[in-house]
Design an enzyme around this catalytic site. Structure first.
Site: not given
Length: 318
Positions: A142, A157-159, A161, A163-164, A181, A247
């Protein structure tokens, strides 16, 4: 999710523009399971120990000339034995043509005979290159894969968050979408991972609240790409006030796919951060490191030189 690699023979025929010399054979069920090619010179001479019968067989000038020197009975016997090993197909290079007896044997054993006008070396090189990609070990994950300044950036990353949304902003800034996806990753070598989109979602991107967008139609063919090597991973995560984030970037972090390590950056997300610019900067910085310049090490060297300079001044004052 792992896939058992296999390629339909018809795809190889279409890809390489091969001529089917035995159209009466049903090739729809024939699959290729091995990316390497075999030239059956020793088998034509009667030596069948270690015969790589699971590979595509190629007949070149040498093999063809040798069989032409054989009597018909000996040639028929040796081809009968080769075809009985259930090989996937035989390709004749340089537009060479088998005789009628060989065609009849091939039909009897349901072994397709194919022909190419290219030289034997060209046929082998093209077939091996294409089959190695198609038959490479693969997984589906994913994420979103984009081409940013020529670097393949896999955004994970989690759904929900973002990304798209980050990918869409990158597309608007002139970069290219590979897949949204679901990313199909193939290990084409010990150093190279190639990502692509499933056929059903190719060129599509999903935005919550809007739905499905066709990137190719909206932004043009220059905004999409079929495949891309995966050079780095951007892992998006919710901002955690108590977590300590890198950092300086002195030490590289890695993630692993199919045994290959890929540089990974964990990026904390909070309101006001422009993800597209962050991804662009990460891609440019990665390219800079490949060219031999590391900004973090340069800063470290400057600090060290400054400390040495101050120390020398203190010694002179004493």
């Amino acid at each position: 999710m792992n896939h058992t690699p296999a390629v339909k023979l018809k795809k190889l025929i279409d890809k390489m523009g091969l001529e089917n010399l035995t159209p009466e054979i049903d090739i729809s069920h024939i699959k290729i399971l091995h990316p390497d090619i075999n030239r059956p010179a020793l088998q034509l001479a009667g030596f069948f120990d270690h015969f790589s019968h699971e590979r595509v067989q190629i007949i070149g000038n040498v093999e063809y000339a040798y069989t032409c020197s054989m009597c018909q009975e000996a040639k028929t016997q040796v081809y009968e034995k080769i075809f009985s090993h259930q090989i996937p197909c035989v390709i004749y290079a340089r537009s060479l043509q088998p005789d009628d007896e060989i065609r009849e044997l091939a039909v009897k054993h349901q072994v397709p005979l194919l022909s190419s006008s290219k030289t034997t070396s060209d046929v082998m090189a093209e077939a091996i290159r294409w089959l190695k990609v198609q038959l490479a070990p693969s997984i589906s994950i994913h994420g979103v894969l984009v081409d940013v300044f020529g670097e393949g950036v896999l955004i994970m990353g989690e759904s929900g968050i973002g990304k798209s949304e980050a990918a869409l902003e990158l597309i608007k800034r002139g970069h290219r979408l590979v897949t949204d996806d679901v990313v199909e990753i193939r290990k084409v070598s010990d150093e190279t991972l190639v990502g692509s989109a499933p056929d059903i979602t190719k060129y599509m991107i999903e935005l919550r609240g809007i739905g499905i967008l066709d990137v190719k139609t909206l932004f043009g063919v220059e905004s999409v790409k079929n495949t891309q090597t995966i050079d780095m991973v951007i892992n998006l995560e919710d901002w955690d006030r108590d977590k300590e984030y890198d950092r300086l970037g002195m030490d590289e972090q890695y993630t692993e796919f199919l045994g290959n390590k890929v540089v990974c950056h964990n990026i904390p997300i909070r309101p006001g951060r422009n993800l597209a610019i962050i991804v662009e900067s990460a891609a440019v910085n990665y390219r800079q490191k490949k060219m031999g310049y590391n900004a973090a090490k340069e800063l470290y060297n400057r600090v060290q030189r400054n400390l040495m300079k101050n120390k020398d001044q203190d010694d002179d004052d004493e």
